[in-house]
Scaffold this active site. Structure first.
Site, PDB file in Angstrom:
ATOM      1  N   LYS A 113     -29.876   5.507  61.286  1.00  0.00           N
ATOM      2  CA  LYS A 113     -28.577   6.047  60.885  1.00  0.00           C
ATOM      3  C   LYS A 113     -27.826   6.640  62.078  1.00  0.00           C
ATOM      4  CE  LYS A 113     -30.144   7.221  56.196  1.00  0.00           C
ATOM      5  NZ  LYS A 113     -30.430   8.308  55.248  1.00  0.00           N
ATOM      6  N   SER A 134     -29.443  10.023  49.888  1.00  0.00           N
ATOM      7  CA  SER A 134     -29.048  10.626  51.167  1.00  0.00           C
ATOM      8  C   SER A 134     -27.546  10.808  51.319  1.00  0.00           C
ATOM      9  CB  SER A 134     -29.588   9.786  52.329  1.00  0.00           C
ATOM     10  OG  SER A 134     -29.043   8.482  52.303  1.00  0.00           O
TER      11      SER A 134
END
Length: 772
Positions: free
Chosen positions: A719, A676
């Protein structure tokens, strides 16, 4: 004063010797063998004394009797397996007066005792009576040859005769020790005479029983005859009263309890087995423990469920703030359970989330909401399959597994059973505990769960199973398929503030003995603690800091300071010292070659500052910061994308040949991996190559391909909350993750701008600032 001698010590287990005996003794313990070796160097004499407990491996002074025997070692034989056999001649009695531990063996100071013979008529009569009784016992018992009695009867020494007779009688070791410790010859002979009379009475009872039952002894009645014989003997000896009382108590519990037929048959078999065993045997204790487990298990005991969903909702609202989706799912679960209460409910809840977000307390609230008992078993670090299924009874120290143990602790067969930290299970040569859990959590199999120790089928289908984990990826796939996953995310600052006000601060205040009027928190104090003293997904660290505040306030009150103790932003440092964390670790100003990514960890989300630098070199790609293989491949994919777009980015075609490109992720001690961060590393490289600055209020996440496509990632909610906590304003995310935005709390969404992208070109347009 009697003379004191010093001799090496040889402790005996399960046997003892009398003076005037010659006998073989086997020695296996190294210290005992060393004592014999020391004696052989000197006068070949050692001191033998019996230890009180046979299980004691290295006895000390308090583990030994006081009186023993001085013996002379005549011969030594060394046998296979390290065993030493010695032939000893037992000389006389001795009493321990001193004890010393040497390097290899122990030695004792003793006083020797010699028999004092008195030639009185009373002693002569007592000797004849004892010899006559012994002759009768030899003739009737037929346990020793008659020739042995002939050789004994001619002895003229009364003390020696008494010792020889005592050594031949089948007496308990404690009784023999008492005879050894009787120094008076007359008193010793009187005791032996009494014992001979008692033994003859027992023989008479045996013969009477035999004559009465001799006509009835047939093949079918042999077992009955033997039991009756044992019972009569025990009754005459008076040592079976406790056992009979214990057995009757067991049978009373079985009659009063509600047990399945299979369990009743097993209990009856074990009690019959126990009845035939000696009370003091180790096997008897094992059978008793097994019977206790069977009796105490709640085979048919269940608690009644609370059927009011409104009541359950009130309890969940009272115990937990927020977590609306989770509460809704739990209430749906309880509603379905109510409608199928007479059936097996196949749903097993698995609560997944960072530490401190309330997984365990949620399970406890569910138990309160439906009125069931609550049992918690922690599986963290468990690596033995027997911890789940138990040990077989053939093993020493065998016990049931944690599942049956928890059911017994609950006292009902339908508790709310919490299996905590299931993702921390591990495997070893002792088996795979997660594989053993498959049977426990499978509704098709747990109807007849069989613990190895209990070895009877127990119905676990009525249990309400709740499982917790921090990382779903660490749960084996077969086990995960049996559960319904409910995700608990990190708390926002607003949620932490409410939780602290409603639950944490009142609990800590009460825990530290403070009244409501004793301490007062000023405006913004809790917010200050959340932002500057904690950095977590849950609220455990926040509760610790509030506890520290209360402890400092309690000390101030005890020292006589005026109440209430007022804590505000200005004096907060006096109570908690300087702040532990800076709110924003991200760059305050746009920088060249610095981009902010986002990462997911088991304890919540975090931001991932990424640095890139261009150096004169030979075209190497340098990656530092403990990057995993996947992350390194993402960096190479990002570089290949940049090379393919070199003209668009206004870079020389051979820029990668003359320069070294260095990518570094700070906090190098922490391992990092995952795809990611692909677009983050590519953005940092482009910024370093083009000298364009990257926005400091922007965080990004997404996987990159060679063609520059941005692929979806996981853990977006964690996140984004971390980026919001660090003061970010804009979030760049993959287009396919746009549907996940609605899972993010509304208070966070209102403060952030989300930019979904499909290609790396879109990322650069948003992230890089123009030259102007």
């Amino acid at each position: 004063m009697a003379e004191i001698r010093t001799l090496p010590l040889v402790p005996l287990r399960g046997m003892m010797v009398f003076p005037n005996m010659m006998i073989n003794v086997d020695i296996g313990r190294p210290r005992t063998a060393a004592a014999v070796e020391a004696a052989m160097i000197k006068d070949r004499q050692v001191f033998l004394v019996m230890q009180k407990d046979n299980d004691t491996e290295d006895p000390t002074r308090r583990d030994l009797y006081k009186v023993g025997a001085v013996v002379e070692v005549r011969q030594i034989f060394r046998l296979p397996g390290g065993i030493v056999r010695i032939l000893i001649d037992c000389l006389r009695r001795g009493t321990i007066k001193g004890y010393r531990e040497l390097e290899n063996y122990a030695e004792v100071d003793i006083v020797e005792h010699y028999d004092k013979e008195t030639n009185s008529r009373e002693m002569e009569a007592l000797t004849r009576a004892m010899a006559h009784k012994f002759e009768e016992w030899v003739r009737r018992s037929q346990r020793i040859p008659p020739e042995t009695f002939v050789s004994i009867s001619v002895m003229e020494n009364s003390g020696r005769l008494a010792d020889i007779i005592a050594s031949h009688l089948n007496l308990q070791l404690e009784v023999k020790q008492d005879l050894l410790a009787t120094f008076s010859v007359k008193r010793r002979m009187e005791k032996i005479y009494s014992l001979l009379v008692k033994e003859l009475e027992i023989l008479t009872i045996e013969q009477n029983i035999g004559s009465k039952l001799q006509q009835q002894v047939e093949k079918v009645q042999k077992d009955f005859y033997l039991r009756e014989q044992i019972k009569v003997i025990k009754k005459e000896l008076g040592d079976d009263e406790d056992k009979e009382e214990e057995l009757s108590e067991y049978r009373k519990k079985i009659a009063e309890g509600d047990y399945p037929e299979e369990v009743k048959k097993a209990l009856d078999k074990e009690l019959r087995h126990l009845d035939l065993m000696p009370s003091m045997s180790s096997e008897s204790a094992m059978v008793k423990m097994y019977v206790d487990w069977l009796i105490e298990l709640p085979w048919n005991i269940a608690t009644d469920d609370e059927t009011e969903i409104k009541h359950a909702e009130e309890i969940l609202e009272k115990d937990h703030y927020g977590l609306e989706k989770v509460k809704t799912r739990i209430l749906e679960f309880l509603a379905v359970h109510r409608l199928t209460k007479d059936k097996q409910s196949p749903t097993i809840l698995c609560l997944v989330g960072p530490p401190g977000v309330g997984k365990t307390s949620l399970a406890s609230s569910v138990a309160r909401a439906i009125g069931r008992k609550f049992v918690r078993v922690s599986l963290g670090g468990v690596r033995d399959e027997a911890e789940i299924r138990g040990h077989r009874r053939t093993y020493i120290g065998a016990l049931p597994g944690r599942i049956i143990e928890g059911i017994k602790r609950a006292g009902s067969n339908n508790p709310v059973f919490l299996l905590d930290e299931v993702d921390k299970l591990s495997t070893s040569y002792q088996g795979d505990p997660s594989a053993a859990l498959l049977e426990v959590l499978d509704p098709a199999q747990n109807v007849s769960f069989r613990d190895h120790y209990i070895d009877l089928s127990f119905d676990l289908s009525k249990v309400l199973w709740i499982v917790t984990a921090n990382n779903l990826g660490n749960i084996p796939r077969p086990l995960r398929d049996r559960m319904e996953i409910i995700t608990l995310s990190s708390y926002t600052e607003v949620e932490k503030l409410e939780i602290a006000k409603r639950y944490l601060f009142p609990r800590q205040r009460e825990k530290n003995g403070l009244k409501m009027k004793s301490i007062r928190l000023g405006a913004g104090v809790i917010e200050e603690i959340i932002t500057k003293y904690t950095k977590e997904a849950g609220v455990r660290e926040l509760e610790r800091e509030l506890g520290a505040l209360c402890r400092k306030a309690a000390r101030s009150i005890v020292e006589g300071k005026e109440i209430p103790i007022v804590i505000n932003k200005k004096n907060l440092v006096e109570f908690l010292e300087k702040p532990k964390y800076v709110k924003k670790r991200a760059e305050k100003e746009p920088q060249v070659g610095v981009a902010t990514g986002m990462a997911w960890t088991e304890v919540g989300g975090d931001i991932l500052p990424t640095e890139a630098s261009v150096l004169t070199g030979k075209g190497e790609l340098i990656l530092t910061g403990q990057l995993g293989d996947v992350m390194q491949e993402s960096a190479r994919a990002g570089l290949s994308y940049i090379r393919s777009r070199s003209k668009t980015l206004k870079l020389a075609d051979d820029f990668y040949k003359k320069h070294d490109l260095h990518i570094h992720l700070p906090e190098g001690a922490i391992p990092k991996d995952g795809p990611s961060a692909g677009i983050t590393m590519a953005t940092a490289l482009v910024s370093a190559l083009t000298k364009k600055k990257v926005r400091s209020d922007l965080a990004m996440t997404g996987e990159i391909t060679l063609r520059g496509n941005v692929l979806p990632i996981g853990g977006l909610k964690e996140k984004v909350i971390a980026a919001y906590r660090e003061g970010m304003k804009t979030i760049v995310l993959p287009k396919e993750n746009e549907r996940d935005i609605e899972d993010i709390p509304q208070v966070v969404r209102d403060k952030l701008e989300f930019v979904p992208v499909e290609h790396m070109d879109e990322v650069l347009k948003v992230a890089l600032l123009s030259d102007k």
